[in-house]
Structures are given as structure tokens and as C-alpha cells.
Design an enzyme around this catalytic site. Sequence first.
Site: not given
Lengths: 402, 83
Positions: A119-120, A123, A129
Site C-alpha cells: 500500500h505505502e 503512494h 487513496h
Amino acid sequence: AFPHSPTWKKEEVTYRILNYTPDMLQADVEEAIARAFQLWSSVTPLRFTRIHGGQADIMISFAAGFHGDFYSFDGPGGTLAHAYSPGSGIGGDAHFDEDENWTKFTTNSGYNLFLVAAHELGHSLGLSHSNVFGALMYPIYMATDTRNYQLHQDDINGIQALYGPPKESAAPPTKAFPPQEPTDMVPAEEPTQMSPREEPTEMTPSKPPQRPDDCDPHLTFDAITTLRGETLFFKDSYVWRKSPYFSEIEHDTIFSFWPSLIAGFDAAYEVDKRDRVLFFKDDQYWAVSGYSIDSGFPKPIQNLGFPTSVRKIDAAVHDQSTKRTYFFVGNKYWSFNENTQSMERGYPRKIAADYHGISHPIDAAFQKNGYFYFFHGSTQFEVDIKRKKLIRTMKSNSWFNC
Amino acid sequence: FPVAQEKEKQDVQYAKKYLENFYDFKEEKHSLFRTKDIVNRMADKIREMQSFFGLEVTGELNQKTLDMMKQPRCGIPDVRSYS
């Protein structure tokens, strides 16, 4: 994407692991990070190379509390990690909260590093998101079986909008990894991802049963419990929710409330003073408070004092006045003292000895206004708790305004 | 789910912090219409958060909203004004 859609303007991106969490073996940390990068490289032209010194594009580190940027971590729970959009300096860097319990497993007692890292790193590559439930870039942590983990189509659409598809083929591959690790550290092998569910994003082999009609005269239930004044009826993956504040019966799924619980409960009951509901399936049970599952679960039902010969519970109901919980198994029942957290002596007893006229096995039970409601097939028995006297029988769906 | 009443004040503070962190909520302490203004702006931010997570958009801090706020999550805000 982030404002102005920052991206890496090159296909070869470097990363460096600055430090390690003591929660995991270093090799497991490295593997989790590598797998997370591989997830994204499999659907884009990007290639990720690890370096061991100097300044990498993406610097990965573990830190607790204040750690040198404007976004301090907050201790266990809450914020798990954050990362910065592509750019120089801190741009692209990913920070993980060391106050969390990081693990390579999928468990309710820690956070899977691969999932959070994936997930990170989204980014770090420029994705913000997603509000698509089930997508990797959804902001809430979702404990998921990471074997054969696949990106949600929303994640793929997002990252390919920034970088395009991989060079070798137009379509993304269907498999990112071979199976790597076990799913849990506790003895019972239980998948943490619920299936079936309303928004399928992963492969599930079989179609779930359809929701029975509220007024089906043959309607039966797996389990029933109260929860903060409401009553929840469970059948397979479906939930009927009856609130004293609304006339309509609300239709939900177990997954919508507790995504990591497995459908097909055997029993459930509420201990209202502790704001806890306990769910039972086979020889395990979980404790939840609202939507939150308590850490350390599932636990074996033997922890409650059942002999090993008891492999599942048929039904359970808590009596608020006596602080006793009654567990029904076959033609017998146990009494559990919630104050001492132990089974009472003299049990199990035969259901027929104390509850005349109640058919067994009991499929489900709940307590309301001084009465127990026992369910056997499509029949419901209303029992005065104090006198243990059968008051009347009804259809199982009598609560649904049929 | 309904709220356990004794936690209500703590819940409002928790929600305020959550909205500050992830939905760019700013509590302007010097506004002449402070209380009502803050309540309205907080309700707007709650609506934004509820919309993002697919919750029923009421602007009220109900239990479902609060429980969603308490889920472990990423530290990046959900709104585009993050920098």
C-alpha cells in the site's frame, strides 16, 4: 493521485531499507518489501533495484512516534505507516510505525508487512487513496490472505494511468507470486479473508447461497445475538439486523461488519456489560466490540472449559441478570460464569431436564426482556428465564414483520 | 451500531483529531461564531468521510462512522489538499 500527479520520470527506481523491525527476521522484512515492489512492477514498466548504501529514490525505514517529519506516529494501532509521493529528498520514502507488531503472517495479532508495504509503495509511486473497498489503496488495513495476492483492478487502473502497462504484454499477469508463507501463527489454520462477500475482488471457487426470503416459513438461523440493543440474525454469510429504532429489517452481510470473520457461525452471544460479542465457529471463537475484533483471537473453545470431545457449539445465550452464559451442544448444555470466566460445576446437564418442551439441537438462541428465545429449525421457543418455563412457540422469523 | 453512551465525549475528540489528520479539518479558535461554525464544519467533514467510505452520509458522528475512524489505517490523508 496526489495533487499535480507526481510520478517517477524514469523506469529504473532504486530503494534502500534503512533499518529493520525487531518483530521479524531481516530476511522476512526484505522478502516482504521485495514482494511488494514486485506487485507494482508486474503491472507497469517500472523496475525496482535495491541498493545498500547512499541515497535511493525510495528510502524505507521503521520508526516510532516523532521521527523527523511533520507526521509523528501514534503508538500501537491507529496510523500504521505513511509514504511520500515521488520526488527528491523525502519524496518516495516510506515510514512504518515501529510501535506496531509487524509480521509476515496474516493474523489478528499483528499487521502483515507485505500488505502495508504494498500500500505505502503505491503512494511512493504516486497513487493516493482509493475509496474502492477491497482495493489495495483503500486506506483501512484489511487482513487478507497474501498467498497469491492480486491487485484489485482499481489499483491496476490507477497505477497504469500514471505509468502505463508493462512493456512485455498489454494485459497484466494474473499471478504475481508463488505461495510463500503460512497464513497464521496460531494453531488453527483459518483464512482471515471472508468468502463469499458482496464485492468479489479475488477468486472464490463457488457461488454463495442466496439470501433466504425474510418470510420464508422454513427459514432457519445459524446464530443470533444482541448487540447494543439491536438483534442480529445470522444465516451463512447473511445478516438480518433488527433495531428498536427502525421498523424495517436491515439486510447485511457478515463481511460488511467484520471482513476478517468467516461466514457460517455456529453460535454467538453478547456480554453487554463488557460491550463484547463472541462468535463461534467449529472449535474456535472470536470476541468483537462493535466492528473491532479483539486481538489474540481466534482462540480455541477449550479455553472456555470445554472438553476436547466438544468440537463445536450449537448455540449460546447470555443471561445478564445472573452473568451466566449457556452453551448448547447436542442434547446437553453448559453454564459458564462470566465473572469467574469458568464453567460451573455440575455441567453439562441435559437440556430436557431443565427446559421442558424445547426441541434440540438448538440452532440459535438469544435473550430479550427476561426471555430466552431458542431456535430449532423453523420453530422458535420463548422461555421465561427465571422459571425456565416454555411460554409459547412461534415461527423462527416472527421478528421480521411477516 | 448504537454508541456506548459513556464514551461520547471521548468519541467527539477522537473524531475531531481524525478529521484533522485525514480530512483537512481545521478548528479555528478565533472565530466569532466558533461553536456553531465548528459544528457545521465538522459535520461537513464527517459527511466527506462518510461519503468516501460508503457510509450513510448523515454528518452525524454515529457509531458506524466512529468505528470506521478507529480502524488501523495509512497515515496519508484521504483528501486531495494533502501536501
